[in-house]
Design a protein around this motif. Structure first.
Motif, PDB file in Angstrom:
ATOM      1  N   GLN A  38       0.687  -1.141  -0.048  1.00  0.00           N
ATOM      2  CA  GLN A  38      -0.100   0.143  -0.023  1.00  0.00           C
ATOM      3  C   GLN A  38       0.979   1.197   0.085  1.00  0.00           C
ATOM      4  O   GLN A  38       1.686   1.553   1.080  1.00  0.00           O
ATOM      5  CB  GLN A  38      -1.022  -0.054   1.318  1.00  0.00           C
ATOM      6  N   TYR A  87       1.499  -5.378   3.963  1.00  0.00           N
ATOM      7  CA  TYR A  87       0.381  -6.228   5.065  1.00  0.00           C
ATOM      8  C   TYR A  87       0.616  -7.500   4.562  1.00  0.00           C
ATOM      9  O   TYR A  87       0.379  -7.867   3.370  1.00  0.00           O
ATOM     10  CB  TYR A  87      -0.594  -5.590   4.778  1.00  0.00           C
ATOM     11  N   THR A  94     -11.603 -16.664   8.932  1.00  0.00           N
ATOM     12  CA  THR A  94     -12.225 -15.083   8.867  1.00  0.00           C
ATOM     13  C   THR A  94     -10.768 -14.308   8.699  1.00  0.00           C
ATOM     14  O   THR A  94     -10.019 -14.323   9.454  1.00  0.00           O
ATOM     15  CB  THR A  94     -12.946 -14.669  10.151  1.00  0.00           C
ATOM     16  N   PRO A  95     -10.888 -13.566   7.486  1.00  0.00           N
ATOM     17  CA  PRO A  95      -9.741 -12.917   7.148  1.00  0.00           C
ATOM     18  C   PRO A  95      -9.085 -12.010   8.370  1.00  0.00           C
ATOM     19  O   PRO A  95     -10.049 -11.207   8.900  1.00  0.00           O
ATOM     20  CB  PRO A  95     -10.144 -12.153   6.033  1.00  0.00           C
ATOM     21  N   THR A  96      -7.858 -12.133   8.398  1.00  0.00           N
ATOM     22  CA  THR A  96      -7.060 -10.953   9.353  1.00  0.00           C
ATOM     23  C   THR A  96      -5.740 -10.719   8.693  1.00  0.00           C
ATOM     24  O   THR A  96      -5.323 -11.403   8.118  1.00  0.00           O
ATOM     25  CB  THR A  96      -6.754 -11.528  10.791  1.00  0.00           C
ATOM     26  N   PHE A  97      -5.590  -9.254   9.117  1.00  0.00           N
ATOM     27  CA  PHE A  97      -4.442  -8.723   8.436  1.00  0.00           C
ATOM     28  C   PHE A  97      -3.155  -8.775   9.623  1.00  0.00           C
ATOM     29  O   PHE A  97      -3.467  -8.284  10.629  1.00  0.00           O
ATOM     30  CB  PHE A  97      -4.545  -7.430   8.182  1.00  0.00           C
ATOM     31  N   GLY A  98      -1.836  -8.670   9.305  1.00  0.00           N
ATOM     32  CA  GLY A  98      -1.008  -8.092  10.150  1.00  0.00           C
ATOM     33  C   GLY A  98      -1.176  -6.696  10.261  1.00  0.00           C
ATOM     34  O   GLY A  98      -1.723  -5.842   9.549  1.00  0.00           O
TER      35      GLY A  98
ATOM     36  N   VAL B  37     -13.396  -3.917   3.493  1.00  0.00           N
ATOM     37  CA  VAL B  37     -12.207  -3.759   4.402  1.00  0.00           C
ATOM     38  C   VAL B  37     -12.230  -2.295   4.867  1.00  0.00           C
ATOM     39  O   VAL B  37     -12.024  -1.401   3.926  1.00  0.00           O
ATOM     40  CB  VAL B  37     -10.921  -4.274   3.632  1.00  0.00           C
ATOM     41  N   GLN B  39      -9.717   0.881   6.977  1.00  0.00           N
ATOM     42  CA  GLN B  39      -8.510   1.486   7.591  1.00  0.00           C
ATOM     43  C   GLN B  39      -8.717   2.813   8.518  1.00  0.00           C
ATOM     44  O   GLN B  39      -9.170   3.787   7.757  1.00  0.00           O
ATOM     45  CB  GLN B  39      -7.766   1.639   6.197  1.00  0.00           C
ATOM     46  N   LEU B  45      -5.183  -2.377   7.918  1.00  0.00           N
ATOM     47  CA  LEU B  45      -6.317  -2.637   7.284  1.00  0.00           C
ATOM     48  C   LEU B  45      -6.921  -3.739   8.295  1.00  0.00           C
ATOM     49  O   LEU B  45      -6.678  -4.454   8.952  1.00  0.00           O
ATOM     50  CB  LEU B  45      -5.750  -3.453   6.163  1.00  0.00           C
ATOM     51  N   TRP B  47     -10.527  -6.273   7.904  1.00  0.00           N
ATOM     52  CA  TRP B  47     -11.579  -7.033   7.365  1.00  0.00           C
ATOM     53  C   TRP B  47     -12.944  -6.781   7.900  1.00  0.00           C
ATOM     54  O   TRP B  47     -13.177  -6.783   9.172  1.00  0.00           O
ATOM     55  CB  TRP B  47     -11.438  -8.279   7.000  1.00  0.00           C
ATOM     56  N   TYR B  62     -19.392 -11.585   8.814  1.00  0.00           N
ATOM     57  CA  TYR B  62     -18.883 -10.300   9.543  1.00  0.00           C
ATOM     58  C   TYR B  62     -17.771 -10.591  10.578  1.00  0.00           C
ATOM     59  O   TYR B  62     -17.691 -11.793  11.150  1.00  0.00           O
ATOM     60  CB  TYR B  62     -20.084  -9.742  10.121  1.00  0.00           C
ATOM     61  N   TYR B  97     -12.988   0.293   2.092  1.00  0.00           N
ATOM     62  CA  TYR B  97     -12.747  -0.211   0.661  1.00  0.00           C
ATOM     63  C   TYR B  97     -13.632  -1.303   0.346  1.00  0.00           C
ATOM     64  O   TYR B  97     -13.909  -2.196   1.194  1.00  0.00           O
ATOM     65  CB  TYR B  97     -11.117  -0.677   0.562  1.00  0.00           C
TER      66      TYR B  97
END
Lengths: 106, 122
Positions: A38, A87, A94-98, B37, B39, B45, B47, B62, B97
């Motif tokens: 990003q 990232y 379930t999606p997770t980000f660092g 997503v 921020q 970020l 979700w 969710y 986003y």
């Protein structure tokens, strides 16, 4: 939820340097790990999917490796356009980000 | 060319509601999972929600922090994704986003919109 921990949170490097960013999952996620870049003020861009698959159009200086809980993003020779925040993200559940790694100019 | 265009952001008071929209083009909309997503300013970020494509039966998911306040939906006839947000809190302030998945259900986000800013403040 699966927690994703990136290190370092920031780094300073010079053009031409080799840069390595690490991402660790709180439990095994097989290879369901993806990397995004990003740039400031822009939306994220998918670089690498499923640990090591380079997306079309992404320069070959980017590479990813790992499986299970430990993953790495490597930039073999840092270019000016690579100064950005990176990232990791898991899709095993379930999606997770660092938390992100900001790559700055030294 | 895949394009995602979000709209609907703005300033809203705590406890208020807002509906975000994301108009898509350049791909067969109904076949793909779509996600929101967010921020927060200066943060990473996060979700928020996803809705499966046709192959996934349109199932919705969710994040825990949503706590029943948000509803994701899609209108495949209009190539549009929505996020209805109720009971908004200051901590919901963020750029939201719209992100497309690589297939009907995978949470790998290959295209993103430019984002729409939601500010929750009195």
């Amino acid at each position: 939820d699966i927690q994703m921990t990136q290190s370092p949170s920031s780094l300073s490097a010079s053009v031409g340097d080799r840069v390595t960013i690490t991402c660790r999952a709180s439990q095994t996620i097989s290879i369901y790990l993806h990397w995004y870049q990003q740039r400031p003020g822009k939306a994220p861009n998918l670089l690498i999917s499923t640990a090591s698959n380079l997306q079309s159009g992404v320069p070959s200086r980017f590479s990813g490796s790992g499986s299970g809980t430990d993953f790495t993003l490597t930039i073999s020779s840092l270019q000016p356009e690579d100064f950005a925040t990176y990232y990791c993200q898991q899709s095993y559940s379930t999606p997770t980000f660092g938390g992100g790694t900001k790559v700055e100019i030294k | 060319e895949v394009q995602l265009l979000e709209s609907g952001g703005g300033l809203v008071q705590p406890g208020g509601s807002l509906r975000l929209s994301c108009v898509a083009s350049g791909f067969t909309f109904s076949n793909y999972v779509l996600n929101w997503v967010r921020q927060a300013p200066g943060k990473g970020l996060e979700w928020v929600s996803g809705i499966k494509g046709s192959g996934g039966g349109g199932r919705t998911e969710y994040a825990d922090f949503v706590e029943g306040r948000f509803t994701i939906s899609r209108d495949n006839s209009k190539n549009t994704l929505y996020l209805q947000m109720n009971s908004l809190r200051a901590e919901d302030t963020a750029v939201f986003y719209c992100a497309k998945g690589v297939d009907y259900g995978s949470s790998i986000f290959d295209y993103w919109g430019q984002g729409t800013l939601v500010t929750v403040s009195s």
